[in-house]
Design a protein around this motif. Sequence first.
Motif, PDB file in Angstrom:
ATOM      1  N   HIS A 119      -6.322   6.453  -0.994  1.00 55.92           N
ATOM      2  CA  HIS A 119      -5.436   6.223   0.403  1.00 55.92           C
ATOM      3  C   HIS A 119      -4.168   6.433  -0.112  1.00 55.92           C
ATOM      4  O   HIS A 119      -2.771   7.023   0.870  1.00 55.92           O
ATOM      5  CB  HIS A 119      -6.083   5.232   0.963  1.00 55.92           C
ATOM      6  CG  HIS A 119      -7.393   5.614   1.243  1.00 55.92           C
ATOM      7  ND1 HIS A 119      -7.841   6.391   2.088  1.00 55.92           N
ATOM      8  CD2 HIS A 119      -8.464   4.965   0.855  1.00 55.92           C
ATOM      9  CE1 HIS A 119      -9.162   6.562   2.674  1.00 55.92           C
ATOM     10  NE2 HIS A 119      -9.896   5.484   1.485  1.00 55.92           N
ATOM     11  N   MET A 120      -3.901   5.384  -1.673  1.00 59.46           N
ATOM     12  CA  MET A 120      -2.090   4.927  -1.310  1.00 59.46           C
ATOM     13  C   MET A 120      -1.541   6.667  -1.836  1.00 59.46           C
ATOM     14  O   MET A 120      -0.372   6.690  -1.918  1.00 59.46           O
ATOM     15  CB  MET A 120      -2.049   4.150  -1.740  1.00 59.46           C
ATOM     16  CG  MET A 120      -2.456   2.756  -1.411  1.00 59.46           C
ATOM     17  SD  MET A 120      -2.247   1.590  -2.409  1.00 59.46           S
ATOM     18  CE  MET A 120      -3.792   1.597  -3.798  1.00 59.46           C
ATOM     19  N   TYR A 151       1.012  -0.911   0.118  1.00 63.03           N
ATOM     20  CA  TYR A 151       0.220   0.278  -0.091  1.00 63.03           C
ATOM     21  C   TYR A 151       1.084   1.074  -0.276  1.00 63.03           C
ATOM     22  O   TYR A 151       0.534   1.857   0.522  1.00 63.03           O
ATOM     23  CB  TYR A 151      -0.820   0.122   0.995  1.00 63.03           C
ATOM     24  CG  TYR A 151      -1.770  -1.327   1.278  1.00 63.03           C
ATOM     25  CD1 TYR A 151      -2.998  -1.495   0.399  1.00 63.03           C
ATOM     26  CD2 TYR A 151      -1.388  -2.096   2.291  1.00 63.03           C
ATOM     27  CE1 TYR A 151      -3.763  -2.509   0.595  1.00 63.03           C
ATOM     28  CE2 TYR A 151      -2.591  -3.356   1.712  1.00 63.03           C
ATOM     29  CZ  TYR A 151      -3.448  -3.794   1.244  1.00 63.03           C
ATOM     30  OH  TYR A 151      -4.201  -4.609   0.995  1.00 63.03           O
ATOM     31  N   ASN A 194     -13.365   1.707  -4.975  1.00 61.12           N
ATOM     32  CA  ASN A 194     -14.008   2.409  -3.775  1.00 61.12           C
ATOM     33  C   ASN A 194     -13.163   3.351  -3.250  1.00 61.12           C
ATOM     34  O   ASN A 194     -12.906   3.399  -1.485  1.00 61.12           O
ATOM     35  CB  ASN A 194     -15.028   1.670  -2.814  1.00 61.12           C
ATOM     36  CG  ASN A 194     -15.784   0.679  -3.147  1.00 61.12           C
ATOM     37  OD1 ASN A 194     -16.327   1.269  -4.223  1.00 61.12           O
ATOM     38  ND2 ASN A 194     -15.855  -0.443  -3.231  1.00 61.12           N
ATOM     39  N   THR A 203       0.718  -2.184  -9.459  1.00 60.83           N
ATOM     40  CA  THR A 203      -0.041  -3.172  -8.776  1.00 60.83           C
ATOM     41  C   THR A 203       0.137  -5.281  -9.218  1.00 60.83           C
ATOM     42  O   THR A 203      -0.911  -4.724 -10.345  1.00 60.83           O
ATOM     43  CB  THR A 203      -0.754  -3.128  -8.066  1.00 60.83           C
ATOM     44  OG1 THR A 203      -2.450  -3.100  -8.480  1.00 60.83           O
ATOM     45  CG2 THR A 203      -1.362  -1.702  -7.054  1.00 60.83           C
ATOM     46  N   GLY A 238     -10.088   3.250  -2.524  1.00 58.82           N
ATOM     47  CA  GLY A 238      -7.897   2.425  -2.650  1.00 58.82           C
ATOM     48  C   GLY A 238      -7.067   3.221  -2.728  1.00 58.82           C
ATOM     49  O   GLY A 238      -5.965   3.548  -2.016  1.00 58.82           O
ATOM     50  N   PHE A 264      -8.853  -2.117  -5.763  1.00 57.35           N
ATOM     51  CA  PHE A 264      -8.595  -0.919  -4.674  1.00 57.35           C
ATOM     52  C   PHE A 264      -9.812  -0.157  -5.538  1.00 57.35           C
ATOM     53  O   PHE A 264      -9.687   0.945  -5.432  1.00 57.35           O
ATOM     54  CB  PHE A 264      -6.954  -0.434  -4.962  1.00 57.35           C
ATOM     55  CG  PHE A 264      -5.801  -1.405  -4.778  1.00 57.35           C
ATOM     56  CD1 PHE A 264      -5.511  -0.919  -3.710  1.00 57.35           C
ATOM     57  CD2 PHE A 264      -5.530  -2.283  -6.053  1.00 57.35           C
ATOM     58  CE1 PHE A 264      -4.341  -1.591  -3.263  1.00 57.35           C
ATOM     59  CE2 PHE A 264      -4.692  -2.818  -5.764  1.00 57.35           C
ATOM     60  CZ  PHE A 264      -3.893  -2.511  -4.133  1.00 57.35           C
TER      61      PHE A 264
END
Length: 181
Positions: free
Chosen positions: A124-125, A72, A119, A110, A121, A117
């Motif tokens: 956030h990263m 992450y 919604n 990824t 994800g 990821f």
Amino acid sequence: MKNILVVSGHTDLEQDSVANKTILENLKQQLPDAVFDLLDAQYPDFNIDVKKEQEKLIKADIIVFQYPIFWYSMPSLLHRWVEKTFVHGFSHGSKGKSLQGKKLIASFTTGAPETFFANGGIDHMLYPIHGICNLCGMEFKGYVYTGGVSYQLRTDEASLSQIKAKACEHAKRVISLINTI
């Protein structure tokens, strides 16, 4: 002419990457005047030449971070590079103005599929990247993301070809984003 610096943060491109290696090969073809900073080749011991790296940053108008997401976040080598080069008095602080106005693009992959990821994800990263830009007065110009390209999926020629095709498309999107700047 835009001075472009592409910083590859993968910790082992030769052994552990198909996608990032292919992306970089494609970018090199499309951006022959860009500077490519392959951190794993230069700093396998994580012993960053700070002055040399800061000189590259000063010359750049556009900086592209190219990396796989590991747990992450950016890989440890890229994180170490940021820790050592983006220091008070150079990149931020009352006298640290060297990166102000520079454009930053995050280009990452990824191993997990993109649906993993969904919604928010990915957002956030990207918090650390946004924080770096805010602190240093840089402009975050967006990101290019491709999922489902784990090196562990390269079990046969068809899988390998699929990963390479996704990586080539990824590189095209990076070029397209650079061209909007």
